[in-house]
Design an enzyme around this catalytic site. Structure first.
Site, PDB file in Angstrom:
ATOM      1  N   ASN A  52      97.122 -55.338  69.953  1.00  0.00           N
ATOM      2  CA  ASN A  52      95.814 -55.423  70.602  1.00  0.00           C
ATOM      3  C   ASN A  52      95.985 -56.013  72.001  1.00  0.00           C
ATOM      4  O   ASN A  52      96.821 -56.892  72.220  1.00  0.00           O
ATOM      5  CB  ASN A  52      94.807 -56.220  69.766  1.00  0.00           C
ATOM      6  CG  ASN A  52      95.322 -57.546  69.252  1.00  0.00           C
ATOM      7  OD1 ASN A  52      96.499 -57.707  68.976  1.00  0.00           O
ATOM      8  ND2 ASN A  52      94.423 -58.494  69.114  1.00  0.00           N
ATOM      9  N   GLU A  65      96.071 -50.396  66.886  1.00  0.00           N
ATOM     10  CA  GLU A  65      96.266 -49.034  66.367  1.00  0.00           C
ATOM     11  C   GLU A  65      96.123 -48.008  67.480  1.00  0.00           C
ATOM     12  O   GLU A  65      96.937 -47.094  67.631  1.00  0.00           O
ATOM     13  CB  GLU A  65      95.236 -48.728  65.268  1.00  0.00           C
ATOM     14  CG  GLU A  65      95.312 -49.631  64.053  1.00  0.00           C
ATOM     15  CD  GLU A  65      94.499 -50.918  64.173  1.00  0.00           C
ATOM     16  OE1 GLU A  65      94.343 -51.440  65.291  1.00  0.00           O
ATOM     17  OE2 GLU A  65      94.023 -51.396  63.123  1.00  0.00           O
ATOM     18  N   CYS A 101      89.459 -50.693  62.586  1.00  0.00           N
ATOM     19  CA  CYS A 101      88.030 -50.631  62.907  1.00  0.00           C
ATOM     20  C   CYS A 101      87.576 -49.165  62.982  1.00  0.00           C
ATOM     21  O   CYS A 101      88.401 -48.245  62.920  1.00  0.00           O
ATOM     22  CB  CYS A 101      87.766 -51.344  64.230  1.00  0.00           C
ATOM     23  SG  CYS A 101      88.226 -50.368  65.676  1.00  0.00           S
TER      24      CYS A 101
HETATM   25  N1  THU Z   1      91.630 -55.501  66.444  1.00  0.00           N
HETATM   26  C1  THU Z   1      92.657 -54.616  66.316  1.00  0.00           C
HETATM   27  O1  THU Z   1      93.673 -54.698  67.027  1.00  0.00           O
HETATM   28  N2  THU Z   1      92.531 -53.621  65.387  1.00  0.00           N
HETATM   29  C2  THU Z   1      91.435 -53.414  64.604  1.00  0.00           C
HETATM   30  O2  THU Z   1      91.340 -52.400  63.944  1.00  0.00           O
HETATM   31  C3  THU Z   1      90.404 -54.452  64.564  1.00  0.00           C
HETATM   32  C4  THU Z   1      90.408 -55.443  65.670  1.00  0.00           C
HETATM   33  C5  THU Z   1      91.741 -56.547  67.466  1.00  0.00           C
HETATM   34  C6  THU Z   1      90.845 -56.349  68.647  1.00  0.00           C
HETATM   35  C7  THU Z   1      90.657 -57.750  69.149  1.00  0.00           C
HETATM   36  O3  THU Z   1      91.699 -58.052  70.037  1.00  0.00           O
HETATM   37  C8  THU Z   1      90.808 -58.620  67.904  1.00  0.00           C
HETATM   38  O4  THU Z   1      91.401 -57.806  66.909  1.00  0.00           O
HETATM   39  C9  THU Z   1      89.494 -59.176  67.368  1.00  0.00           C
HETATM   40  O5  THU Z   1      88.564 -58.179  67.214  1.00  0.00           O
END
Ligand code: THU
Length: 158
Positions: A52, A65, A101
């Site tokens: 992320n 992802e 998500c």
């Molecule tokens: N996040 C992801 O990397 N993948 C997901 O599917 C859900 C959320 C990250 C985004 C953000 O940096 C942190 O988790 C909190 O939402």
């Protein structure tokens, strides 16, 4: 969707999960302190990772992802077999797995349509004491994809 033990994953799947765990530490996450690592296994068994990457304009944040999908596309890969995801908070180990998500599910669905196969998804806690194996068809049933817009998916396979 099923619970599996780390020892029961294939050698390649163990490696995929381990790579996701390694890159998770590169998450750029000053706003949430939440670490996510993703690793894609391409059709020819290449592993492409992502984390992320957050942004001060919160909505511009990109998930691990999608970060991995973008990297894979840049490297010339659009066909995937599986994806491993591992996540943790800064000050706590998540006791449960973290699933993709909605936006990530949508992009993963596009990839699975281009690949013309369901995408296996491996979700794990950092302790690897809870691992769930699922798939994009299971996480996003009746998804909307390129076929609905008359796209010849074969034309975009690589
Ligand atoms: N996040 C992801 O990397 N993948 C997901 O599917 C859900 C959320 C990250 C985004 C953000 O940096 C942190 O988790 C909190 O939402």
């Amino acid at each position: 969707m099923k619970n599996v033990k780390y020892k029961d994953l294939s050698k390649l799947e163990k490696k995929l999960l381990d790579e996701a765990e390694k890159v998770m530490e590169n998450a750029y996450n000053p706003y949430s302190n939440f670490y996510v690592g993703a690793a894609i296994l391409t059709e020819d068994d290449t592993i492409i990772t992502g984390t992320n990457v957050e942004n001060s304009a919160y909505g511009s944040t990109i998930c691990a992802e999608r970060s991995a999908i973008l990297k894979a596309n840049s490297e010339g890969y659009r066909m995937y077999k599986s994806l491993a995801i591992i996540a943790r908070g800064e000050d706590f180990d998540t006791t449960d797995v973290s699933a993709p998500c909605g936006s990530c599910r949508q992009m993963l669905y596009e990839s699975s349509q281009i690949s013309e196969k369901d995408l296996k998804i491996i979700l794990s806690t950092t302790k690897k004491d809870k691992i769930i194996v699922t798939s994009i068809e299971e996480l996003l049933p009746l998804g909307f994809g390129p076929k609905e817009l008359g796209i010849d998916v074969k034309k975009y396979q690589k």
